[in-house]
Design a protein around this motif. Structure first.
Motif, PDB file in Angstrom:
ATOM      1  N   THR A 215       0.825  -1.205   0.000  1.00  0.00           N
ATOM      2  CA  THR A 215       0.000   0.000   0.000  1.00  0.00           C
ATOM      3  C   THR A 215       0.860   1.256   0.000  1.00  0.00           C
ATOM      4  O   THR A 215       0.556   2.236  -0.687  1.00  0.00           O
ATOM      5  CB  THR A 215      -0.944   0.005   1.221  1.00  0.00           C
ATOM      6  OG1 THR A 215      -1.766  -1.170   1.181  1.00  0.00           O
ATOM      7  CG2 THR A 215      -1.833   1.238   1.227  1.00  0.00           C
ATOM      8  N   ILE A 219       0.815   4.343  -2.602  1.00  0.00           N
ATOM      9  CA  ILE A 219       0.608   5.724  -2.158  1.00  0.00           C
ATOM     10  C   ILE A 219       1.742   6.616  -2.652  1.00  0.00           C
ATOM     11  O   ILE A 219       1.498   7.727  -3.169  1.00  0.00           O
ATOM     12  CB  ILE A 219       0.496   5.787  -0.621  1.00  0.00           C
ATOM     13  CG1 ILE A 219      -0.821   5.166  -0.159  1.00  0.00           C
ATOM     14  CG2 ILE A 219       0.599   7.232  -0.133  1.00  0.00           C
ATOM     15  CD1 ILE A 219      -0.918   5.004   1.347  1.00  0.00           C
ATOM     16  N   TYR A 247     -12.184   4.724  -2.874  1.00  0.00           N
ATOM     17  CA  TYR A 247     -11.282   4.121  -1.882  1.00  0.00           C
ATOM     18  C   TYR A 247      -9.911   4.784  -1.935  1.00  0.00           C
ATOM     19  O   TYR A 247      -9.283   5.049  -0.899  1.00  0.00           O
ATOM     20  CB  TYR A 247     -11.165   2.622  -2.127  1.00  0.00           C
ATOM     21  CG  TYR A 247     -10.174   1.936  -1.207  1.00  0.00           C
ATOM     22  CD1 TYR A 247     -10.416   1.841   0.162  1.00  0.00           C
ATOM     23  CD2 TYR A 247      -8.984   1.414  -1.706  1.00  0.00           C
ATOM     24  CE1 TYR A 247      -9.507   1.243   1.020  1.00  0.00           C
ATOM     25  CE2 TYR A 247      -8.067   0.797  -0.863  1.00  0.00           C
ATOM     26  CZ  TYR A 247      -8.338   0.715   0.491  1.00  0.00           C
ATOM     27  OH  TYR A 247      -7.419   0.124   1.336  1.00  0.00           O
ATOM     28  N   LYS A 250      -9.951   7.999  -0.067  1.00  0.00           N
ATOM     29  CA  LYS A 250      -9.948   7.768   1.381  1.00  0.00           C
ATOM     30  C   LYS A 250      -8.542   7.429   1.873  1.00  0.00           C
ATOM     31  O   LYS A 250      -8.094   7.927   2.917  1.00  0.00           O
ATOM     32  CB  LYS A 250     -10.904   6.627   1.734  1.00  0.00           C
ATOM     33  CG  LYS A 250     -10.931   6.283   3.222  1.00  0.00           C
ATOM     34  CD  LYS A 250     -11.835   5.114   3.514  1.00  0.00           C
ATOM     35  CE  LYS A 250     -11.897   4.814   5.011  1.00  0.00           C
ATOM     36  NZ  LYS A 250     -10.560   4.534   5.583  1.00  0.00           N
ATOM     37  N   VAL A 251      -7.828   6.578   1.121  1.00  0.00           N
ATOM     38  CA  VAL A 251      -6.469   6.193   1.514  1.00  0.00           C
ATOM     39  C   VAL A 251      -5.559   7.415   1.552  1.00  0.00           C
ATOM     40  O   VAL A 251      -4.778   7.600   2.493  1.00  0.00           O
ATOM     41  CB  VAL A 251      -5.921   5.120   0.545  1.00  0.00           C
ATOM     42  CG1 VAL A 251      -4.424   4.904   0.787  1.00  0.00           C
ATOM     43  CG2 VAL A 251      -6.665   3.808   0.728  1.00  0.00           C
ATOM     44  N   ASP A 254      -6.452   9.605   4.534  1.00  0.00           N
ATOM     45  CA  ASP A 254      -5.962   9.023   5.779  1.00  0.00           C
ATOM     46  C   ASP A 254      -4.447   9.177   5.900  1.00  0.00           C
ATOM     47  O   ASP A 254      -3.912   9.327   7.006  1.00  0.00           O
ATOM     48  CB  ASP A 254      -6.327   7.535   5.844  1.00  0.00           C
ATOM     49  CG  ASP A 254      -7.819   7.298   6.037  1.00  0.00           C
ATOM     50  OD1 ASP A 254      -8.526   8.270   6.391  1.00  0.00           O
ATOM     51  OD2 ASP A 254      -8.275   6.163   5.824  1.00  0.00           O
ATOM     52  N   HIS A 255      -3.751   9.127   4.753  1.00  0.00           N
ATOM     53  CA  HIS A 255      -2.283   9.169   4.771  1.00  0.00           C
ATOM     54  C   HIS A 255      -1.753  10.574   5.030  1.00  0.00           C
ATOM     55  O   HIS A 255      -0.813  10.744   5.821  1.00  0.00           O
ATOM     56  CB  HIS A 255      -1.742   8.658   3.433  1.00  0.00           C
ATOM     57  CG  HIS A 255      -0.248   8.705   3.337  1.00  0.00           C
ATOM     58  ND1 HIS A 255       0.572   7.798   3.984  1.00  0.00           N
ATOM     59  CD2 HIS A 255       0.581   9.561   2.672  1.00  0.00           C
ATOM     60  CE1 HIS A 255       1.831   8.093   3.719  1.00  0.00           C
ATOM     61  NE2 HIS A 255       1.868   9.157   2.938  1.00  0.00           N
TER      62      HIS A 255
END
Length: 267
Positions: A215, A219, A247, A250-251, A254-255
C-alpha cells in the motif's frame, strides 16, 4: 573533520537516489540533543564513540560505539546522549522517490546494527564528493553510500535463509504494485512462500506487513503523479493499483490529511 555538508547542485544525469547531506554530531556531555521533525530522506547513523539513544519508527534505540541504524523518510529525529563523556555520531542522508525502497531492499532489520569500527573514511569521502558536486562526483557518492549500507550488519545464521528472499519480494512489489489484481497472495505465490511465512518475514525484517508495504508503494507512486502531472485523479488511482477511486481518495486522505485534489493544489 566533517561537520555538515549539503549537496548544493542537482545532478545532470539520472541516479538511483540523490545524495543529500553528510555530517557529524560531536556532543561533550549527556542529555537530550535533538528533537525535530523528520525529513524526506533516508538517514544512516553510526556511533563512533560513546553511547546514545536515537529514535527509529517511534521507539528509542540504544546505540554504542560501532553500532548503526537507519531511518526512513519522514521519521521523527530525536537523539539523547547517554554517556557522561559525550558521544560522536556520523550520519549521511539520501533522498528521491526510490530512496526508501533502495534502503529496504537490503533487508536489514530495524534496531541497532553491529557495524564494527565506524567507517569514518567513507563518510569523509562522501563529504568530499558532495563538495565537488559534479555529475561524476555525485555518481561516486552513490557508490559510496551503497558501500556504507553494505558495511552495516552481518547476518544471523538463523535468519539468513529467509532474509535472502526479502529483496526479491520487494522487487516483485515494485514491479507489480500498479496491477490492482496483485495482492499478498500473488506475492506469496511468486516468491514461493506460504502467506504466513511471508508475513513473519516482513514483520521480523521490516517491522511491517506485506500489505502495508504494498500500500505504501502505491501511495508513494500516486503522490508522485499528483505532484508532477495533471492527469485526472481517477487515472492516478488506476495507475497506482487502486480499483476504486473513492477508496483511493480515502487512503490518500488518511495518509496525508488531504484529499488528492487538495494535495495537488498545495504543490
Amino acid at each position: 573533520m566533517i561537520k555538515l555538508i549539503l549537496r548544493e547542485s542537482e545532478p545532470g544525469v539520472p541516479l538511483p537516489f540523490l545524495p543529500r547531506s553528510v555530517g557529524t554530531n560531536n556532543y561533550a556531555q549527556a542529555g537530550p540533543k535533538e528533537d525535530i521533525a523528520g525529513i524526506d530522506a533516508v538517514e544512516i547513523c553510526t556511533v563512533a564513540s560513546g553511547e546514545c539513544e536515537i529514535e527509529q519508527r517511534g521507539s528509542m534505540v540504544t546505540l554504542s560505539a560501532g553500532e548503526s541504524l537507519y531511518k526512513l523518510p519522514g521519521e521523527h529525529r530525536k537523539k539523547t546522549v547517554l554517556s557522561e563523556s559525550g558521544a560522536e555520531i556520523y550520519w549521511a542522508t539520501f533522498e528521491g522517490p526510490h530512496a526508501a525502497d533502495f534502503m529496504l531492499s537490503f533487508g536489514y532489520p530495524a534496531g541497532a546494527l553491529p557495524t564494527g569500527e565506524c567507517p569514518v573514511e567513507l563518510y569523509e569521502e562522501i563529504a568530499r564528493n558532495l563538495i565537488l558536486g559534479t555529475d561524476d562526483a555525485l555518481r561516486r557518492a552513490v557508490a559510496l553510500y551503497t558501500e556504507l549500507i553494505v558495511r552495516l550488519p552481518g547476518r544471523d545464521a538463523e535468519t539468513e535463509g529467509d532474509s535472502r528472499i526479502l529483496p526479491e519480494c520487494l522487487r516483485l512489489i515494485r514491479t507489480n504494485f500498479a496491477d490492482p489484481e496483485f495482492n499478498v497472495d500473488s506475492l506469496a505465490a511468486a516468491a514461493g512462500l506460504h502467506r504466513t511465512t511471508l508475513l513473519r518475514l516482513f514483520r521480523r525484517e521490516l517491522n511491517t506487513t506485506p500489505l502495508a508495504y504494498l500500500t505504501q508503494c502505491r501511495i508513494r507512486h500516486a503522490l508522485d503523479l499528483l505532484r508532477t502531472t495533471l492527469i485526472p485523479v481517477s487515472e492516478v488511482a488506476a495507475s497506482s493499483g487502486f480499483r476504486q477511486c473513492n477508496y483511493f481518495c480515502k487512503v490518500i486522505r488518511d495518509h496525508c490529511g488531504k484529499t488528492p485534489q487538495d494535495y495537488r493544489r498545495q504543490i
